[in-house]
Design an enzyme around this catalytic site. Structure first.
Site, PDB file in Angstrom:
ATOM      1  N   GLU A 137      -9.589 -13.954 -12.402  1.00 41.16           N
ATOM      2  CA  GLU A 137      -8.739 -14.963 -11.778  1.00 41.16           C
ATOM      3  C   GLU A 137      -8.048 -14.366 -10.556  1.00 41.16           C
ATOM      4  OE1 GLU A 137      -6.630 -15.812 -15.351  1.00 41.16           O
ATOM      5  OE2 GLU A 137      -4.942 -14.531 -14.819  1.00 41.16           O
ATOM      6  N   CYS A 181      25.718  11.455  16.563  1.00 36.49           N
ATOM      7  CA  CYS A 181      26.852  12.387  16.480  1.00 36.49           C
ATOM      8  C   CYS A 181      26.549  13.740  17.116  1.00 36.49           C
ATOM      9  CB  CYS A 181      27.285  12.584  15.021  1.00 36.49           C
ATOM     10  SG  CYS A 181      26.131  13.563  14.035  1.00 36.49           S
ATOM     11  N   LYS A 206      -7.056  -4.765  -6.019  1.00 38.83           N
ATOM     12  CA  LYS A 206      -6.274  -5.062  -4.820  1.00 38.83           C
ATOM     13  C   LYS A 206      -7.191  -5.066  -3.602  1.00 38.83           C
ATOM     14  CE  LYS A 206      -2.335  -5.393  -4.828  1.00 38.83           C
ATOM     15  NZ  LYS A 206      -1.198  -4.478  -4.951  1.00 38.83           N
ATOM     16  N   ARG A 214      11.020 -12.490 -13.609  1.00 34.69           N
ATOM     17  CA  ARG A 214      10.597 -11.297 -14.342  1.00 34.69           C
ATOM     18  C   ARG A 214      11.741 -10.308 -14.504  1.00 34.69           C
ATOM     19  NH1 ARG A 214       5.772  -8.205 -14.374  1.00 34.69           N
ATOM     20  NH2 ARG A 214       4.913  -9.298 -12.591  1.00 34.69           N
ATOM     21  N   ALA A 237       0.830  -1.205   0.000  1.00 30.75           N
ATOM     22  CA  ALA A 237       0.000   0.000   0.000  1.00 30.75           C
ATOM     23  C   ALA A 237       0.864   1.255   0.000  1.00 30.75           C
ATOM     24  CB  ALA A 237      -0.929  -0.005   1.209  1.00 30.75           C
ATOM     25  N   LYS A 252      -5.205 -13.202  -7.976  1.00 31.57           N
ATOM     26  CA  LYS A 252      -3.849 -12.659  -8.088  1.00 31.57           C
ATOM     27  C   LYS A 252      -2.969 -13.336  -7.037  1.00 31.57           C
ATOM     28  CE  LYS A 252      -1.381  -8.282  -8.515  1.00 31.57           C
ATOM     29  NZ  LYS A 252      -0.288  -8.562  -7.568  1.00 31.57           N
TER      30      LYS A 252
END
Length: 763
Positions: A122, A440, A342, A145, A43, A124
């Site tokens: 389909e 530092c 998604k 890929r 996300a 994912k």
């Protein structure tokens, strides 16, 4: 990137933010695709990408071929042979809500007005994308890929997965076919694998106690996988195929790339063909005719996502008809005929114990949340969550001691959405961003006008920045030095009382000696809490030698580090440039600059204008390179490297030969008989042509196939040369003059009085 028309009109603050986003996104892609170790959620990555897309939509001058919005995936990881895909693998655009899904469906409907089509739905799969090449039915290559164009050769490991056939079934097999799919580890198998690792670690811990009494070296503990996707990716990238064979990996195929010798009409029909060949196709597919049926499919599996054998993070929706896929075409990185819905990432609540601030290699101060106890979210245990910067903490309204909502979509580090205010009891306190670096003591401040992030300006001496830079220098995306990981970088950069640290900055790396390494000691830390362990007898913090054994002799890691440092003196030029941690300069920009100049000294001698003119660079990166070199201590790093024998010059690779179509602008439309749409584009690009998605007077050729749509009409209207399959073959084989002659057109520089389309397939 070269400056383009309108660049100067883009506000400086917008250009700066664009460069920052592009650099950050590229680094996240390296972590995800090459290292299998992402540090942001899906996300959060999507949010960064969408911000970049919004900037480019408002300011088109920012769009270049090298922008993350125009590319697919990440690079190919080190350690495996690089191989080119015959046809590029694209990534999918995402729909995060119903409005975005409906907008995609509306665009498809407008483009296919009056044509009957169907949707293929389909699941994912959250796995590792793999491309299988079969020649005459025999598996000849398997690759990841990678960049979409170039991946890693993992053929030996893929052969260990039982359900992937070495030889396809049937008699009438194609001469060539690329099969696309996802390799995954089933959820149940993932849990069993991690449980077996945990049990083995308990056994080793018990045995290590006995070994410690005998003065023997302890056994290393196994690292548990964060989630099934990382487990699958890590298993496939094992150098020993026997390790891969021991993991219960599976694959689901979902597409076809380059192909010769057969034609398919619908993707759903192709799945039956793939099944007939013996390939493992998806079980949860459905062809539907309306968007409401798509929504029903999405809803069904949103409710059943944990009942599926593998992790899923959404639903892929495709136009089923192959010819119409060709008509819809694709952008530079995504098909227009498909989209990924998604699912909202899973959320949990947890108690926030504290907020700490880390200092990165470029000095960026990043707040991160520490949870009171580890919590399980999206299949893995987490205790830390990113908070980005002080403004994000304030904007989310998070207080110390809050119960917070965490969201995680299978990544390593989740994000905090906000507090559960109803659970507050009044003891919560506001987080105050430190005003000084905790390592530092330097005052934190923005480094340039308009910066949101605070940074430590003490780049030369800040221990945190030095440690992070050394670790990055040794990492895969830089010099890839085995033995120079984060732990080693920490050991090398800590002071040795009363002496200084062996490595004060990058310049000292190549001059390290055994004598410098042997005295280094490190604290023994609890692997769960990270806190130093105490000696049972004295109560003091326990220390052990890092590079020396109990006899004071060099350990194996000493030899490994020094040998690999010697080998790292002849790396590719871009790796040195990237490893210097110059702000805004990531692997992509470093490769572009190195490819142009071929000499590190020439790079730093170049002016801002010369650097900015390099394709993929631009004024912000150019200025950062010039300003980096103006620091005396930076030039001292290069001097030490040169004296140590680091090779600053590299020859141009032999494969950079003639590009016969250099300077041509070509549009491809419709479905070609001899090439897929992407295959045709690839053939043009490798020969130097520029492939665009719109027809204009500047277009040199328009290549058309079946169902070409409005682009063909516009080409005819403008009088442009139009090539069918035969003409396209002439263009590729013999060049533009021969292609024009094939159409009966003049082959010189003059414009023809009349352009015909004789020989072209008008679809």
């Amino acid at each position: 990137m070269a400056a383009v028309e309108g660049w100067e009109d883009v506000p400086a603050q917008v250009r700066r933010r664009h460069a920052e986003l592009a650099t950050e996104i590229e680094e996240h892609r390296v972590r995800y695709y090459e290292q299998d170790a992402p540090i942001v959620s899906d996300a959060e990555f999507d949010s960064l990408m969408r911000e970049l897309e919004a900037l480019e939509a408002e300011h088109p001058a920012l769009v270049t071929p090298d922008s993350p919005t125009q590319k697919v995936g990440g690079g190919a990881a080190e350690g495996f042979t690089k191989v080119e895909h015959r046809e590029r693998l694209l990534s999918l655009d995402n729909a995060m809500d119903d409005g975005e899904l409906a907008a995609w469906a509306d665009r498809v409907a407008r483009e296919l007005d009056g044509i009957d089509y169907h949707y293929l739905c389909e699941l994912k799969v959250d796995g590792l994308a793999v491309n299988l090449t079969y020649e005459h039915g025999r598996l000849t290559l398997a690759a990841t890929r990678g960049t979409g164009r170039v991946g890693e050769d993992i053929t030996a490991n893929i052969r260990t997965i039982k359900e992937i056939p070495q030889q396809l079934k049937g008699d009438d097999l194609p001469a060539l076919v690329e099969i696309r799919g996802e390799v995954y580890l089933p959820t149940e198998a993932f849990e069993e694998l991690n449980a077996s690792f945990a049990a083995e670690n308990e056994r080793r811990k018990a045995e290590n106690e006995e070994r410690a009494k005998e003065g023997k070296r302890p056994q290393a503990l196994l690292k548990l996988f964060a989630n099934p996707r990382n487990a699958a990716a890590g298993s496939l990238r094992q150098k020993d195929p026997l390790v891969t064979a021991s993991r219960p990996l599976h694959m689901v195929v979902h597409g076809i790339g380059a192909r010769e010798g057969f034609v398919i009409d619908c993707q759903s029909h192709a799945y039956q063909l793939l099944r007939d060949w013996g390939l493992p196709t998806a079980k949860h597919n459905e062809v539907v005719g309306t968007l409401d049926e798509v929504r029903a499919f999405i809803k069904q599996y949103g409710e059943q996502r944990h009942s599926v054998e593998h992790e899923i993070d959404g639903v892929v929706v495709k136009v089923d008809e192959i010819a119409l896929q060709g008509r819809l075409g694709s952008t530079s990185k995504s098909p227009r005929w498909a989209i990924a819905w998604k699912y909202p990432p899973e959320e949990v609540t947890a108690k926030l114990a504290s907020i700490k601030v880390g200092i990165g290699r470029t000095g960026r101060a990043t707040p991160y949340a520490v949870l009171a106890e580890p919590v399980k979210v999206a299949g893995s245990m987490v205790q830390y969550a990113t908070l980005h910067n002080q403004q994000v903490v304030k904007a989310k309204g998070v207080l110390l001691g809050d119960t917070v909502v965490l969201r995680k979509a299978g990544d390593v580090i989740p994000e905090i959405l906000g507090p559960v205010e109803d659970l507050r009891d009044g003891t919560e306190q506001e987080f105050v961003m430190p005003s000084h670096c905790h390592e530092c003591g330097s005052e934190l401040r923005p480094m340039s006008e308009g910066d949101i992030d605070l940074r430590c300006p003490n780049a030369e001496f800040c221990p945190a920045q030095i440690r992070e830079r050394i670790a990055y220098l040794g990492g895969r995306e830089s010099l890839d030095i085995e033995g120079l990981g984060y732990v080693a970088a920490t050991a090398l950069t800590q002071p040795l009382e009363p002496a200084d640290a062996p490595v004060k900055n990058e310049g000292d790396i190549f001059g390290l000696t055994v004598e410098q390494l042997l005295p280094i000691r490190v604290l023994v830390r609890d692997p769960k809490t990270g806190m130093p362990k105490l000696d049972d007898a004295t109560g003091e913090e326990r220390e052990v030698a890092f590079f020396a054994n109990l006899k004071g002799q060099p350990k194996k890691n000493t030899t490994v580090l020094l040998d690999n440092l010697a080998g790292a003196k002849e790396r590719q030029l871009w790796r040195y440039l990237n490893g210097l941690s110059i702000r805004h300069v990531g692997p992509v920009a470093a490769q572009a600059v190195a490819r142009e100049f071929r000499d590190l000294d020439r790079i730093f001698a170049a002016s801002e204008e010369e650097l900015a003119a390099v394709e993929g660079v631009g004024p912000i990166i150019a200025k950062a390179i010039v300003e980096w070199y103006q620091e005396d201590w930076h030039r001292e790093i290069l001097r030490k490297w040169r004296e140590a024998g680091v090779r600053f010059v590299e020859e141009a690779p032999e494969e950079e030969g003639e590009r016969p179509l250099e300077g041509l602008t070509v549009v491809v439309t419709g479905t070609l008989a001899g090439h897929t749409r992407d295959g045709a584009k690839e053939a043009l690009v490798v020969r130097g042509a520029k492939v665009t998605g719109s027809v204009s007077k500047k277009t040199d050729f328009v290549v058309v196939g079946d169902n070409p749509g409005s682009k063909y009409d516009k080409a005819v209207q403008l009088g442009l040369p139009v090539l069918d399959d035969a003409g396209f073959a002439v263009l590729l084989e013999s060049g533009p003059a021969a292609a024009r002659a094939h159409l009966g057109l003049p082959t010189g520089e003059e414009e023809p009085a009349e352009v015909t389309t004789e020989g072209a397939d008008q679809g």
